[in-house]
Design a protein around this motif. Structure first.
Motif: not given
Length: 303
Positions: A164-168, A227-228, A265-269
């Protein structure tokens, strides 16, 4: 192989099994389903049946989707928006409408087809259909994905996801006006027992945590950043529906009366991770797609 189960409802009893199964996924043709039945990939209560079998109520259909035998992913000269690339990693800004990797019904035009043409070298950990793919986003979700070029990079990136160290961070428009500024949704996600093509919050599901904050409020809608902490299938879509604020345009989890857009309406920014070789933290941002910006402008005018 993916396994899907479906319990026959009262209104389905007496229907042919090939008709019921082909109705579970619009990408499965009746003839394809009939072949799966003949090959034993589809059973009723663990028993082989014929395509014209009439299903009794409360019986369980089990569909074991076969992996295509000997299928080579064909490289295709597709336009890919590459945000970053080196000898270990590629970061791609996937457009809305593009499928990430080949699957039944989608063997061409996927991001993997384009990547195979673009760089030739992708990790082989996920096999021939999903080379290099560390994580996925849905077809109608746009935004950033990290792809591994070799097995070392693949394992390193997967370990970061597990830790769980990835920023999404995702930008989304949801139905309703969220009154508070921040929130955390901690609710387990699993297959919907009433609809095996959908996910939902269930007691025996996998741990799933989503953090969100309100960016802007409109009449009947809210712009949020999610944020996931975990990465379950359809997590943001399921979690926002669970708390009463489903995503605008979501054909599976949203209301029928919604904004006139193609899909959620969803964007992984925002995507951040430690480089698998240098350990350096890297973070990338992708601007909102033009369609998303136009939608926001429309909501502001209405507001």
């Amino acid at each position: 192989m993916e396994v899907i189960q479906h319990i026959i409802q009262q209104n389905e009893q007496g229907e042919r099994i090939d008709k019921i199964v082909s109705g579970l996924n619009k990408e499965w043709s009746r003839s394809q389903v009939q072949q799966w039945i003949k090959d034993g990939h589809i059973k009723v209560d663990e028993e082989k049946v014929k395509p014209n079998f009439k299903c009794p109520a409360e019986s369980t259909i089990t569909v074991t989707i076969p992996e295509p035998e000997g299928l080579d992913v064909e490289p295709e000269n597709l336009h890919l928006d590459i945000a970053y690339e080196d000898s270990d990693v590629i970061v791609v800004n996937k457009p809305k409408g593009m499928v990430v990797h080949p699957a039944p019904g989608h063997y061409s035009g996927t991001m993997v087809n384009g990547l195979m043409y673009h760089c030739k070298d992708l990790s082989g950990i996920n096999g021939v259909l999903r080379p290099g793919i560390v994580h996925r986003i849905d077809k109608d979700t746009s935004g950033l994905l990290m792809v591994a070029k070799n097995d070392l990079a693949h394992e390193h990136l997967v370990n970061q996801l597990v830790a769980k160290t990835v920023t999404r961070k995702y930008t989304a428009i949801v139905h309703g006006t969220i009154p508070h500024e921040y929130g955390t949704i901690d609710a387990p996600i699993g297959r919907d027992p009433k609809d095996r093509q959908s996910m939902t919050v269930v007691d025996n599901g996998k741990n799933a945590v989503t953090h969100f904050k309100v960016l802007e409020r409109f009449k009947d809608f809210t712009l949020v950043q999610c944020e996931l902490e975990t990465g379950r299938t359809h997590q943001i879509r399921v979690h926002m529906k669970y708390i009463g604020y489903p995503l605008a345009g979501d054909p599976k989890y949203g209301p029928r009366k919604t904004l006139n857009i193609n899909g959620q309406a969803l964007h992984a920014g925002v995507l951040g991770f430690n480089h698998p070789r240098t350990e350096e933290y890297m973070e990338f941002q992708a601007e909102l797609p033009k369609e998303f910006e136009q939608l926001l402008a429309q909501l502001k005018n209405n507001h």
